[in-house]
Design an enzyme around this catalytic site. Structure first.
Site, mmCIF file in Angstrom:
data_model
loop_
_atom_site.group_PDB
_atom_site.id
_atom_site.type_symbol
_atom_site.label_atom_id
_atom_site.label_comp_id
_atom_site.label_asym_id
_atom_site.label_seq_id
_atom_site.Cartn_x
_atom_site.Cartn_y
_atom_site.Cartn_z
ATOM 1 N N CYS A 56 0.815 -1.232 0.000
ATOM 2 C CA CYS A 56 0.000 0.000 0.000
ATOM 3 C C CYS A 56 0.845 1.277 0.000
ATOM 4 O O CYS A 56 0.335 2.358 -0.262
ATOM 5 C CB CYS A 56 -0.941 0.005 1.189
ATOM 6 S SG CYS A 56 -2.114 -1.352 1.127
ATOM 7 N N HIS B 178 -3.042 7.486 1.772
ATOM 8 C CA HIS B 178 -3.439 6.171 1.261
ATOM 9 C C HIS B 178 -4.845 5.883 1.786
ATOM 10 O O HIS B 178 -5.165 6.175 2.935
ATOM 11 C CB HIS B 178 -2.455 5.110 1.745
ATOM 12 C CG HIS B 178 -2.970 3.717 1.567
ATOM 13 N ND1 HIS B 178 -3.417 3.267 0.355
ATOM 14 C CD2 HIS B 178 -3.143 2.694 2.457
ATOM 15 C CE1 HIS B 178 -3.839 2.006 0.494
ATOM 16 N NE2 HIS B 178 -3.676 1.642 1.765
ATOM 17 N N ASN C 201 -9.922 -0.148 -0.532
ATOM 18 C CA ASN C 201 -8.460 -0.064 -0.477
ATOM 19 C C ASN C 201 -7.879 -0.686 -1.755
ATOM 20 O O ASN C 201 -7.950 -1.894 -1.951
ATOM 21 C CB ASN C 201 -7.963 -0.818 0.765
ATOM 22 C CG ASN C 201 -6.452 -0.723 0.941
ATOM 23 O OD1 ASN C 201 -5.735 -0.274 0.043
ATOM 24 N ND2 ASN C 201 -5.963 -1.152 2.089
HETATM 25 O O1 UT7 Z 1 -3.431 -0.532 3.782
HETATM 26 C C1 UT7 Z 1 -3.229 -1.167 4.985
HETATM 27 C C2 UT7 Z 1 -4.176 -2.309 4.971
HETATM 28 N N1 UT7 Z 1 -5.033 -2.549 6.030
HETATM 29 C C3 UT7 Z 1 -5.617 -1.659 6.890
HETATM 30 O O2 UT7 Z 1 -5.363 -0.511 6.918
HETATM 31 C C4 UT7 Z 1 -6.631 -2.225 7.820
HETATM 32 C C5 UT7 Z 1 -6.474 -1.727 9.227
HETATM 33 N N2 UT7 Z 1 -7.510 -2.260 10.102
HETATM 34 C C6 UT7 Z 1 -8.805 -1.883 10.023
HETATM 35 O O3 UT7 Z 1 -9.178 -1.082 9.187
HETATM 36 C C7 UT7 Z 1 -9.787 -2.451 11.034
HETATM 37 O O4 UT7 Z 1 -9.101 -3.154 12.017
HETATM 38 C C8 UT7 Z 1 -10.855 -3.378 10.364
HETATM 39 C C9 UT7 Z 1 -11.809 -2.548 9.552
HETATM 40 C C10 UT7 Z 1 -10.184 -4.433 9.523
HETATM 41 C C11 UT7 Z 1 -11.665 -4.101 11.456
HETATM 42 O O5 UT7 Z 1 -12.292 -3.175 12.328
HETATM 43 P P1 UT7 Z 1 -12.283 -3.424 13.888
HETATM 44 O O6 UT7 Z 1 -13.093 -2.344 14.490
HETATM 45 O O7 UT7 Z 1 -10.844 -3.553 14.325
HETATM 46 O O8 UT7 Z 1 -13.075 -4.771 14.023
HETATM 47 P P2 UT7 Z 1 -12.553 -6.170 14.605
HETATM 48 O O9 UT7 Z 1 -11.600 -6.812 13.663
HETATM 49 O O10 UT7 Z 1 -12.122 -5.976 16.013
HETATM 50 O O11 UT7 Z 1 -13.900 -7.004 14.588
HETATM 51 C C12 UT7 Z 1 -15.020 -6.665 15.411
HETATM 52 C C13 UT7 Z 1 -16.127 -7.685 15.212
HETATM 53 C C14 UT7 Z 1 -15.639 -9.118 15.307
HETATM 54 O O12 UT7 Z 1 -16.666 -9.859 15.936
HETATM 55 P P3 UT7 Z 1 -16.510 -10.306 17.474
HETATM 56 O O13 UT7 Z 1 -15.264 -11.160 17.509
HETATM 57 O O14 UT7 Z 1 -16.366 -9.033 18.241
HETATM 58 O O15 UT7 Z 1 -17.775 -11.060 17.724
HETATM 59 C C15 UT7 Z 1 -15.533 -9.577 13.883
HETATM 60 O O16 UT7 Z 1 -15.741 -10.956 13.720
HETATM 61 O O17 UT7 Z 1 -16.638 -7.554 13.864
HETATM 62 C C16 UT7 Z 1 -16.654 -8.826 13.234
HETATM 63 N N3 UT7 Z 1 -16.432 -8.632 11.808
HETATM 64 C C17 UT7 Z 1 -17.422 -8.398 10.929
HETATM 65 N N4 UT7 Z 1 -18.738 -8.303 11.071
HETATM 66 C C18 UT7 Z 1 -19.457 -8.041 9.984
HETATM 67 C C19 UT7 Z 1 -15.246 -8.603 11.152
HETATM 68 N N5 UT7 Z 1 -15.470 -8.384 9.839
HETATM 69 C C20 UT7 Z 1 -16.790 -8.241 9.686
HETATM 70 C C21 UT7 Z 1 -17.596 -7.985 8.575
HETATM 71 N N6 UT7 Z 1 -18.929 -7.885 8.772
HETATM 72 N N7 UT7 Z 1 -17.099 -7.813 7.336
#
Ligand code: UT7
Length: 321
Positions: free
Chosen positions: A114, A250, A280
């Site tokens: 990225c 980005h 992204n």
């Molecule tokens: O260019 C660099 C590349 N990557 C990034 O910049 C990504 C950086 N990270 C992020 O943007 C965030 O961490 C995410 C958007 C990926 C995730 O957001 P989060 O607020 O950190 O959510 P989380 O991973 O802590 O997940 C929260 C909950 C989980 O459920 P439980 O375990 O709390 O029951 C996940 O299973 O959300 C659930 N979850 C979803 N639910 C619905 C994860 N993905 C999804 C989804 N739809 N697509």
């Protein structure tokens, strides 16, 4: 006489097919509400079957070359940033060179995920400053739809396909306010290799693998490191926040962009946000943002670009348009 790499053209290409959050919610256990509230993403573009990374790159390159009013004969180098090449080798840049009808010079790929556009632009800057090349086509292009696991809702909702291109040209400029790339800062911390990677590859598994990510860890590092590198590059160039006319981050997550901007005190109305419609697109995200809003930037305005990606790699660049 000082040489500067000045932007003389830019352009982008997004595949026709649009996949909305609602479309995704029909395939996996997710919702528009979850995706939008966590990331700011509403939709992403997906390359058609048989539409390759090089095809996207060529379309973006033609748009940039048209805007710059140059022809294939004028380009003496192609630096293409991708982690989703057509083939493991040769470089996708070589295929793009042929498709564009460019017959001479060098064409090669770099992989900085990225942060790829900033890494590629830093190289273009160096080749121009040393007088080695005059006109360089830099392309950021990805087809992440081919490497995400479409059954993994924690990652597949975040990415999209696309290509963006910029033409840098050498200009002599001895003024106090030279136009072109003013500087860049690049970092890598390989200890964080595992938090964002594919679980395959020719050497490790002899298969392509899928993208895997510890989203929370990447998020945490992104905000901290992007704030640090932005502060550092602004200090190096004696720039205050008020000196910045445009911030082009980005586009990974609107919350990362907002949190970084808030900590730096960056003006929201000058911070470009395209993640909503593009998701992204990795190395393509900054030049695709330029495709959307480059026409608004006036000659002489100061632009800050920053990005972080798998490696981890991160960096920032300041340029005077
Ligand atoms: O260019 C660099 C590349 N990557 C990034 O910049 C990504 C950086 N990270 C992020 O943007 C965030 O961490 C995410 C958007 C990926 C995730 O957001 P989060 O607020 O950190 O959510 P989380 O991973 O802590 O997940 C929260 C909950 C989980 O459920 P439980 O375990 O709390 O029951 C996940 O299973 O959300 C659930 N979850 C979803 N639910 C619905 C994860 N993905 C999804 C989804 N739809 N697509």
């Amino acid at each position: 006489m000082a040489l500067y790499a000045r932007v003389i053209g830019w352009g982008g290409y997004l595949p026709e097919k649009v996949l909305t959050n609602d479309d995704l919610a029909k395939q996996i256990d997710t919702s528009d509400e979850w995706i939008f509230s966590r990331t700011g993403i509403r939709q992403r573009h997906i390359a058609a079957e048989g539409e390759l990374t090089s095809d996207l790159a060529v379309k973006a390159a033609i748009a940039a070359m048209d805007r710059a009013k140059i022809t294939a004969d004028d380009v003496d180098m192609i630096i293409l940033s991708t982690v989703t090449p057509d083939n493991t080798f040769p470089a996708t840049a070589a295929r793009v060179q042929a498709k564009l009808g460019i017959k001479g010079g060098a064409a090669f790929d770099i992989g900085a995920a990225c942060a790829g556009f900033i890494y590629a632009s830093s190289l273009a800057n160096n080749y121009i400053k040393t007088g080695y090349a005059k006109t360089i086509l830099v392309i950021g292009v990805e087809t992440f739809s081919r490497i995400v696991d479409w059954e993994d809702r924690t990652t597949c909702v975040l990415f999209g396909d696309g290509a963006g291109a910029v033409i840098y040209q050498a200009h002599e400029d001895d003024s106090d306010t030279p136009r072109g790339i003013l500087g860049y800062e690049l970092h890598t911390d390989g200890r964080l290799y595992d938090i964002l990677r594919t679980d395959g590859g020719p050497s490790e598994t002899s298969s392509m693998g899928h993208l895997t990510m510890d989203g929370r860890e990447v998020y945490r590092h992104a905000v901290t490191k992007l704030v640090e590198v932005s502060q550092s590059i602004m200090a190096a160039h004696n720039l205050a926040v008020t000196d910045l006319d445009w911030i082009i981050p980005h586009q990974a997550n609107a919350r990362i962009i907002a949190a970084t901007g808030e900590r730096l005190g960056l003006p929201e109305d000058r911070t470009v946000l395209t993640v909503t419609n593009h998701a992204n697109t990795s190395a393509a995200s900054i030049p695709l943002a330029l495709m959307e809003m480059g026409h608004k930037i006036q000659p002489g305005e100061t632009v800050l670009m920053e990005a972080l990606g798998a490696g981890l790699v991160w960096g920032a660049m300041v340029l005077r348009w």
